[in-house]
Design an enzyme around this catalytic site. Sequence first.
Site, PDB file in Angstrom:
ATOM      1  N   LYS A 100      -7.733  16.401  57.368  1.00  0.00           N
ATOM      2  CA  LYS A 100      -7.647  17.814  57.012  1.00  0.00           C
ATOM      3  C   LYS A 100      -7.794  17.924  55.505  1.00  0.00           C
ATOM      4  O   LYS A 100      -7.057  17.320  54.744  1.00  0.00           O
ATOM      5  CB  LYS A 100      -6.320  18.412  57.476  1.00  0.00           C
ATOM      6  CG  LYS A 100      -6.224  19.924  57.162  1.00  0.00           C
ATOM      7  CD  LYS A 100      -5.565  20.189  55.836  1.00  0.00           C
ATOM      8  CE  LYS A 100      -5.496  21.672  55.511  1.00  0.00           C
ATOM      9  NZ  LYS A 100      -4.701  21.938  54.286  1.00  0.00           N
ATOM     10  N   GLY A 103      -6.312  22.504  49.768  1.00  0.00           N
ATOM     11  CA  GLY A 103      -5.477  22.447  48.579  1.00  0.00           C
ATOM     12  C   GLY A 103      -6.260  22.149  47.327  1.00  0.00           C
ATOM     13  O   GLY A 103      -7.400  22.563  47.147  1.00  0.00           O
ATOM     14  N   GLY A 136      -8.615  28.562  51.626  1.00  0.00           N
ATOM     15  CA  GLY A 136      -7.816  29.641  51.061  1.00  0.00           C
ATOM     16  C   GLY A 136      -8.282  30.160  49.717  1.00  0.00           C
ATOM     17  O   GLY A 136      -8.451  31.369  49.531  1.00  0.00           O
ATOM     18  N   ASP A 255      -4.263  22.738  59.258  1.00  0.00           N
ATOM     19  CA  ASP A 255      -3.423  21.594  59.649  1.00  0.00           C
ATOM     20  C   ASP A 255      -3.275  21.541  61.162  1.00  0.00           C
ATOM     21  O   ASP A 255      -3.386  20.477  61.781  1.00  0.00           O
ATOM     22  CB  ASP A 255      -2.037  21.706  59.015  1.00  0.00           C
ATOM     23  CG  ASP A 255      -2.055  21.546  57.510  1.00  0.00           C
ATOM     24  OD1 ASP A 255      -2.917  20.811  57.001  1.00  0.00           O
ATOM     25  OD2 ASP A 255      -1.213  22.163  56.843  1.00  0.00           O
ATOM     26  N   LYS A 314       3.646  21.128  58.248  1.00  0.00           N
ATOM     27  CA  LYS A 314       2.794  19.939  58.203  1.00  0.00           C
ATOM     28  C   LYS A 314       3.436  18.786  58.965  1.00  0.00           C
ATOM     29  O   LYS A 314       2.769  18.075  59.721  1.00  0.00           O
ATOM     30  CB  LYS A 314       2.521  19.532  56.747  1.00  0.00           C
ATOM     31  CG  LYS A 314       1.722  20.563  55.966  1.00  0.00           C
ATOM     32  CD  LYS A 314       1.459  20.099  54.549  1.00  0.00           C
ATOM     33  CE  LYS A 314       0.753  21.187  53.746  1.00  0.00           C
ATOM     34  NZ  LYS A 314      -0.566  21.523  54.311  1.00  0.00           N
TER      35      LYS A 314
END
Length: 356
Positions: A100, A103, A136, A255, A314
């Site tokens: 994944k 970030g 995001g 996730d 997570k």
Amino acid sequence: MGATATLKSLLFCSSQEPLSFLSLTKSKTLNLDSSFSKSSLTLPSRRFRLAVRASSASPAALNDPPNPTLSSYDHQLRVKILSESLPYIQKFRGKTIVVKYGGAAMKSAELKASVVRDLVLLSCVGLRPVLVHGGGPEINVLLNQLNIPSQFRDGLRVTDARTMEVVSMVLVGKVNKDLVSRINFAGATAVGLSGMDGRLLTARPSPNAAQLGFVGEVARVDPTVLQTLVDNGSIPVIASVAADEFGQPYNINADTVAGEVAAALGAEKLILLTDVAGILRNREDPGSLVKEIDIKGVKKMIEEGKVGGGMIPKVNCCIRSLAQGVTTASIIDGRVEHSLLHEIMTDEGAGTMITG
């Protein structure tokens, strides 16, 4: 591809030594090429790093003599890197690894390049990587440009109809295709998918749909299309968007998608790239990293309040995937270049590994 296309040039380097190439052929001929990469990286960490560059070397290149200036330390360095990585290559060769990606690794050009190179190297040495991504930061940029406010509840994006349209545009049309293009350019073959392609994912509304809008969960995974791609040596790149049985698209946490895909494929490893070092025994002490823990131990840490905030979803994602047959799940620091290789190919690892 010609016969020489099976040759892979593995680039080995440390933070203190110049870059050089070690070529491997199917006949197990080892040879040092004295040329250096024009795109040499500046690596801040002292941990040994691997990167990959696929090439079709000429016969002349294979017969180049070793660099006469190499010191005994240089040779020892190469032996150390090979001796540490080879057992892991043998262990994971032919195994599926679901990653994944999100970030900080999505915001930095250097970290993005690092993830791509790691994936290509893993593919070249026989692992079967699958990449799942969110997006995001990119979503926020386009929402701001369109003057659509961003709202979050409990860490989840409130997704009305207009926001859902933007989410689909960004994840499927922009982020996904950018990653596919980068992986292809680096020498592997990537195929971009969303959860809607090939009925890969079927979504259902979140229990908090009244507050969150079109935020969904994974109701079902059909890995048929993925299995075909992985068996053919391709790297699937999956955007975390899926539709329900009526065709309504939903925004799903990446996730969660990665964990469910890993379980459906019977993956050897699930790896979540995050913006923290991993699970800490003391959230105020970066040096208290937990290197390895089992499900029972991590559940106890949640009960004791040592794991909290955004780390809980997570960890629960990892626990759920392990319960469904994934061998290990790791939460690693995506802010560190080549953290994927650190986690898979070294003794030390790059975060926290959770076992069943």
